[in-house]
Motif scaffolding. Structure first.
Motif, PDB file in Angstrom:
ATOM      1  N   GLU A  84       5.266   6.553  -7.185  1.00  0.00           N
ATOM      2  CA  GLU A  84       4.734   6.702  -5.826  1.00  0.00           C
ATOM      3  C   GLU A  84       3.226   6.446  -5.792  1.00  0.00           C
ATOM      4  N   ALA A  85       2.511   6.999  -6.767  1.00  0.00           N
ATOM      5  CA  ALA A  85       1.066   6.777  -6.824  1.00  0.00           C
ATOM      6  C   ALA A  85       0.747   5.321  -7.122  1.00  0.00           C
ATOM      7  N   ALA A  86       1.551   4.696  -7.979  1.00  0.00           N
ATOM      8  CA  ALA A  86       1.340   3.280  -8.280  1.00  0.00           C
ATOM      9  C   ALA A  86       1.536   2.434  -7.034  1.00  0.00           C
ATOM     10  N   THR A  87       2.581   2.733  -6.272  1.00  0.00           N
ATOM     11  CA  THR A  87       2.843   1.979  -5.054  1.00  0.00           C
ATOM     12  C   THR A  87       1.700   2.128  -4.062  1.00  0.00           C
ATOM     13  N   ALA A  88       1.207   3.351  -3.912  1.00  0.00           N
ATOM     14  CA  ALA A  88       0.090   3.590  -2.996  1.00  0.00           C
ATOM     15  C   ALA A  88      -1.140   2.799  -3.412  1.00  0.00           C
ATOM     16  N   GLY A  89      -1.302   2.565  -4.705  1.00  0.00           N
ATOM     17  CA  GLY A  89      -2.449   1.811  -5.198  1.00  0.00           C
ATOM     18  C   GLY A  89      -2.199   0.323  -5.318  1.00  0.00           C
ATOM     19  N   GLY A  90      -1.025  -0.141  -4.871  1.00  0.00           N
ATOM     20  CA  GLY A  90      -0.718  -1.567  -4.944  1.00  0.00           C
ATOM     21  C   GLY A  90      -0.447  -2.058  -6.351  1.00  0.00           C
ATOM     22  N   ILE A  91      -0.031  -1.142  -7.224  1.00  0.00           N
ATOM     23  CA  ILE A  91       0.227  -1.485  -8.627  1.00  0.00           C
ATOM     24  C   ILE A  91       1.727  -1.696  -8.812  1.00  0.00           C
ATOM     25  N   ILE A  92       2.093  -2.816  -9.371  1.00  0.00           N
ATOM     26  CA  ILE A  92       3.505  -3.107  -9.611  1.00  0.00           C
ATOM     27  C   ILE A  92       3.969  -2.354 -10.858  1.00  0.00           C
ATOM     28  N   ALA A 386       3.525 -13.974  -1.010  1.00  0.00           N
ATOM     29  CA  ALA A 386       2.869 -15.201  -1.449  1.00  0.00           C
ATOM     30  C   ALA A 386       2.006 -15.777  -0.336  1.00  0.00           C
ATOM     31  N   LEU A 387       2.496 -15.752   0.897  1.00  0.00           N
ATOM     32  CA  LEU A 387       1.710 -16.273   2.020  1.00  0.00           C
ATOM     33  C   LEU A 387       0.447 -15.457   2.227  1.00  0.00           C
ATOM     34  N   ILE A 388       0.586 -14.145   2.227  1.00  0.00           N
ATOM     35  CA  ILE A 388      -0.588 -13.288   2.442  1.00  0.00           C
ATOM     36  C   ILE A 388      -1.608 -13.501   1.334  1.00  0.00           C
ATOM     37  N   ARG A 389      -1.125 -13.610   0.094  1.00  0.00           N
ATOM     38  CA  ARG A 389      -2.036 -13.861  -1.021  1.00  0.00           C
ATOM     39  C   ARG A 389      -2.777 -15.186  -0.820  1.00  0.00           C
ATOM     40  N   GLY A 390      -2.071 -16.216  -0.386  1.00  0.00           N
ATOM     41  CA  GLY A 390      -2.704 -17.499  -0.160  1.00  0.00           C
ATOM     42  C   GLY A 390      -3.710 -17.472   0.974  1.00  0.00           C
ATOM     43  N   LEU A 391      -3.368 -16.778   2.061  1.00  0.00           N
ATOM     44  CA  LEU A 391      -4.264 -16.721   3.218  1.00  0.00           C
ATOM     45  C   LEU A 391      -5.576 -16.032   2.888  1.00  0.00           C
ATOM     46  N   ILE A 405       4.015  -8.032  -4.089  1.00  0.00           N
ATOM     47  CA  ILE A 405       5.106  -7.616  -3.222  1.00  0.00           C
ATOM     48  C   ILE A 405       5.089  -6.128  -2.917  1.00  0.00           C
ATOM     49  N   VAL A 406       4.279  -5.360  -3.650  1.00  0.00           N
ATOM     50  CA  VAL A 406       4.170  -3.929  -3.382  1.00  0.00           C
ATOM     51  C   VAL A 406       3.197  -3.664  -2.237  1.00  0.00           C
ATOM     52  N   ASN A 407       2.034  -4.307  -2.270  1.00  0.00           N
ATOM     53  CA  ASN A 407       0.987  -3.954  -1.312  1.00  0.00           C
ATOM     54  C   ASN A 407       0.706  -5.029  -0.278  1.00  0.00           C
ATOM     55  N   ALA A 408       1.493  -6.105  -0.264  1.00  0.00           N
ATOM     56  CA  ALA A 408       1.187  -7.242   0.613  1.00  0.00           C
ATOM     57  C   ALA A 408       1.117  -6.837   2.080  1.00  0.00           C
ATOM     58  N   MET A 409       2.074  -6.050   2.542  1.00  0.00           N
ATOM     59  CA  MET A 409       2.080  -5.694   3.959  1.00  0.00           C
ATOM     60  C   MET A 409       0.905  -4.783   4.311  1.00  0.00           C
ATOM     61  N   ALA A 410       0.505  -3.938   3.368  1.00  0.00           N
ATOM     62  CA  ALA A 410      -0.668  -3.097   3.613  1.00  0.00           C
ATOM     63  C   ALA A 410      -1.929  -3.955   3.715  1.00  0.00           C
ATOM     64  N   VAL A 411      -2.031  -4.970   2.856  1.00  0.00           N
ATOM     65  CA  VAL A 411      -3.171  -5.893   2.927  1.00  0.00           C
ATOM     66  C   VAL A 411      -3.161  -6.632   4.261  1.00  0.00           C
ATOM     67  N   ALA A 412      -1.988  -7.056   4.696  1.00  0.00           N
ATOM     68  CA  ALA A 412      -1.882  -7.766   5.972  1.00  0.00           C
ATOM     69  C   ALA A 412      -2.332  -6.876   7.128  1.00  0.00           C
ATOM     70  N   ARG A 413      -1.884  -5.622   7.133  1.00  0.00           N
ATOM     71  CA  ARG A 413      -2.296  -4.707   8.200  1.00  0.00           C
ATOM     72  C   ARG A 413      -3.805  -4.505   8.195  1.00  0.00           C
ATOM     73  N   GLU A 414      -4.359  -4.342   6.996  1.00  0.00           N
ATOM     74  CA  GLU A 414      -5.799  -4.122   6.867  1.00  0.00           C
ATOM     75  C   GLU A 414      -6.594  -5.292   7.442  1.00  0.00           C
TER      76      GLU A 414
END
Length: 611
Positions: A84-92, A386-391, A405-414
């Motif tokens: 859970e802590a890893a996911t919160a930190g975007g760590i796979i 992959a798209l978010i990483r590229g953008l 794939i763990v934190n991509a949506m959080a990065v997108a929201r940010e």
């Protein structure tokens, strides 16, 4: 670039580490690290590979900061990792669910036979000089009933082996595939655990340790079993309530146990686990389920391969805290993930970030359209990541490498990025009915709903102009459309994309500029206007004549300061007299190179793209 560093604080097979040592700095501490040492070292590492002894706590993950990208467990269970802590930190978090299947199943069968025939006590007493044949009479396993809790890969393997021994197998697993179980030879699946307990002679559990499986078998469950029943555990300590198990053995409620795992390893003195280790009805081993030469090599190679993939920005095959990616899905998605990431990077660098742009920012709303066979993909989250990483990569100090794939949506929201996925199956409205490609992808920038009435904003987010299409052929990736232009090039390396009037001499002029600066051209392609789309209104113009300002703003950038003089009414310049030159180049593209290209006759705009 700083070479990524990998910390390995336990003994891991050299076959796996050899896969990493050439490209990464591997720091191996097979003797182990204290919690304090781990906290001190972890901030300077990009990856952590552990087995079962190292505890990867929330404190460790917090101390790692933003540098740590992946934690790998060389084995199946990850209860020593705070997922859970890893996911919160975007760590796979990755593991190796298949590497030790055979080893775990074989050890289960070994304990089953050992408990049935009192092998542990027989070995010990014989070595002590006692010959106690009469006290060590066992039971046969043939024609006995085995109950399996958890019919996953290990459970299924155990079932096959025990059926081969002549046993009858029943199982409890609410998520098991009934058809597959039946094909394996499992006699039936029971709807509730309690339903099988009264009829089994042996029971083995193959589940992870979760809140729902902690103390799954306790006093109530033991009392439902036969007094001749024997239980096995080669999964996780804590699934059996150890105090209740000890009590059941002492009172003769069950006949024996074969245990490879305990709640704390090694067990502390004066605990139920300590007493179980020494109990005459227990065959105990020190967590040997995966301890074969073959299994250690398999899991090490598996997790090290996944660590390397994550560090390269690719897809892991067994991410614990992300949607499951099956091997066949991975093979199918990998080239498309690469394509979509390059499309994202191409969008940002071509439509958004040239220094001359007065727009400065591009769209934050996108459509990602899957065509053909790709439209049927059920797990598209790796493609979104992959798209978010590229953008974001051109504006990220880490080149987007931490987006996964763990934190991509959080990065997108940010970052305010909104992506709508469209699965355009064959048929009306897909726009790809006549495509020669089995699968292709379209990335389209769209205006936000609240911007529809704002002409100034929507001019920079024209759905017809800011479009990229691509496809995969023989695992090579290609861009087939860029804005209003048809193309066919591989998006890699350093690219110069020049929007120009389509007239003789332009190629030679650009070549002369680059030649003066010592820039080598690897390849060049001229991309022409897609007139059919223009006539059909698919480029955002709805078929109307373009003005000179329309042409200048084609790539979303108002570069009027570098535009050619307005075309007079009698000029030969008319709709369609535009093209893109796409050049793959080697050399240092300086600001002066870009300026010389922009000011060359007939050049409307220049983008530098690095992929």
């Amino acid at each position: 670039m700083v070479t990524p560093r990998i910390l390995v604080p336990e003994k891991v097979s050299v076959d796996g580490l050899a896969l990493l040592s050439e490209d990464y700095e591997v720091v191996s501490r097979p003797q182990g690290l204290s919690p304090e040492e781990l906290l001190s070292l972890i901030p300077s590492f990009d990856a952590l590979i552990v087995r079962s002894e190292t505890k990867v706590t929330a404190e460790v993950l917090s101390a790692a900061g933003s540098r740590l990208r992946v934690v790998a467990r060389a084995g199946v269970g990850v209860d020593n990792i705070n997922v859970e802590a890893a996911t919160a930190g975007g760590i796979i978090v990755v593991n190796s669910p298949a590497g030790n299947i055979v080893a775990a199943a074989e050890h289960t069968v070994a304990l089953l036979l050992a408990t049935a025939r009192n092998v542990g006590r027989a070995d010990r007493t014989t070595k002590e000089g006692r010959w106690e044949r009469g006290k060590l009479v066992g039971v046969e396993v043939g024609r006995k009933t085995l109950g399996i809790v958890g019919l996953g890969k290990v459970g299924m393997k155990v079932a096959r082996m025990c059926i081969g021994l002549g046993m009858k197998v029943i199982a409890f697993d609410p998520y098991a595939n009934p058809d597959l179980a039946r094909q394996t030879g499992v006699e039936r699946l029971v709807p509730r655990l309690q339903d099988m307990l009264p009829e089994i002679d042996f029971m083995t559990i193959h589940t992870p340790l979760l809140a729902s499986t902690l103390d799954l078998i306790g006093e109530t469950e033991f009392k439902l079993m036969k007094p001749t029943a024997r239980v096995l555990n080669v999964a996780r300590g804590g699934v059996y309530n150890e105090a209740a198990l000890l009590d059941a053995l002492n009172k003769g409620i069950i006949a024996g146990a074969g245990l490879d795992v305990f709640t704390k390893e090694p067990p502390d003195e004066s605990t139920p686990a300590w007493d179980l280790l020494r109990h005459e009805k227990v065959v105990a081993t020190p967590h040997l389920g995966a301890s074969t030469v073959e299994a250690q090599e398999n899991v090490a190679v598996d997790v090290c391969t996944q660590v390397a993939a994550v560090l390269r920005g690719e897809l892991p095959t067994s991410a614990v805290n992300a949607p499951l990616i099956l091997p066949e899905e991975y093979r199918a998605l990998k080239p498309y993930a690469k394509l979509i990431e390059r499309m994202g990077g191409l969008y940002t660098q071509n439509f958004v970030s040239p220094p001359s742009s007065s727009v400065g920012v591009g769209a934050r709303h996108f459509e990602l359209v899957y065509h053909g066979d790709l439209a049927g993909v059920s797990n598209s989250r790796p493609l979104l990541a992959a798209l978010i990483r590229g953008l974001v990569s051109p504006f990220s100090d880490t080149a987007g490498k931490h987006v996964n794939i763990v934190n991509a949506m959080a990065v997108a929201r940010e970052k305010g990025i909104i992506i709508r996925e469209v699965h355009a199956h064959s048929g009306a409205g897909s726009g790809k009915e006549n495509s020669v490609y089995a699968s292709s992808v379209t990335l389209r920038a769209v205006a936000a709903e609240d911007e529809q009435q704002d002409r100034e904003k929507t001019e920079s987010v024209n759905a017809g102009r800011q479009v990229i299409e691509g496809y995969v052929s023989a695992n090579n990736i290609y861009i087939s459309r860029l804005g209003r232009f048809s193309a066919n090039f591989i998006p890699e390396g350093t690219l110069l994309i020049l929007h120009n009037f389509d007239e003789p001499g332009k190629i030679g002029g650009v070549g002369s500029v680059l030649g003066r600066h010592g820039i080598n051209i690897r390849f060049m392609q001229v991309a022409s206007l897609d007139l059919e789309r223009s006539k059909a209104g698919q480029d955002g113009t709805k078929g109307q004549e373009r003005t000179q300002s329309d042409m200048i703003a084609t790539n979303g950038n108002d570069d009027s300061q570098h535009a050619q003089p307005p075309v007079s009414e009698g000029s030969s310049k008319k709709k369609g007299d535009e093209a893109l030159m796409i050049l793959g180049v080697d050399g240092d593209i300086t600001k002066q190179v870009m300026e010389d290209l922009r000011t060359a006759e007939g050049i409307l705009n220049v983008s530098l793209v690095q992929l």
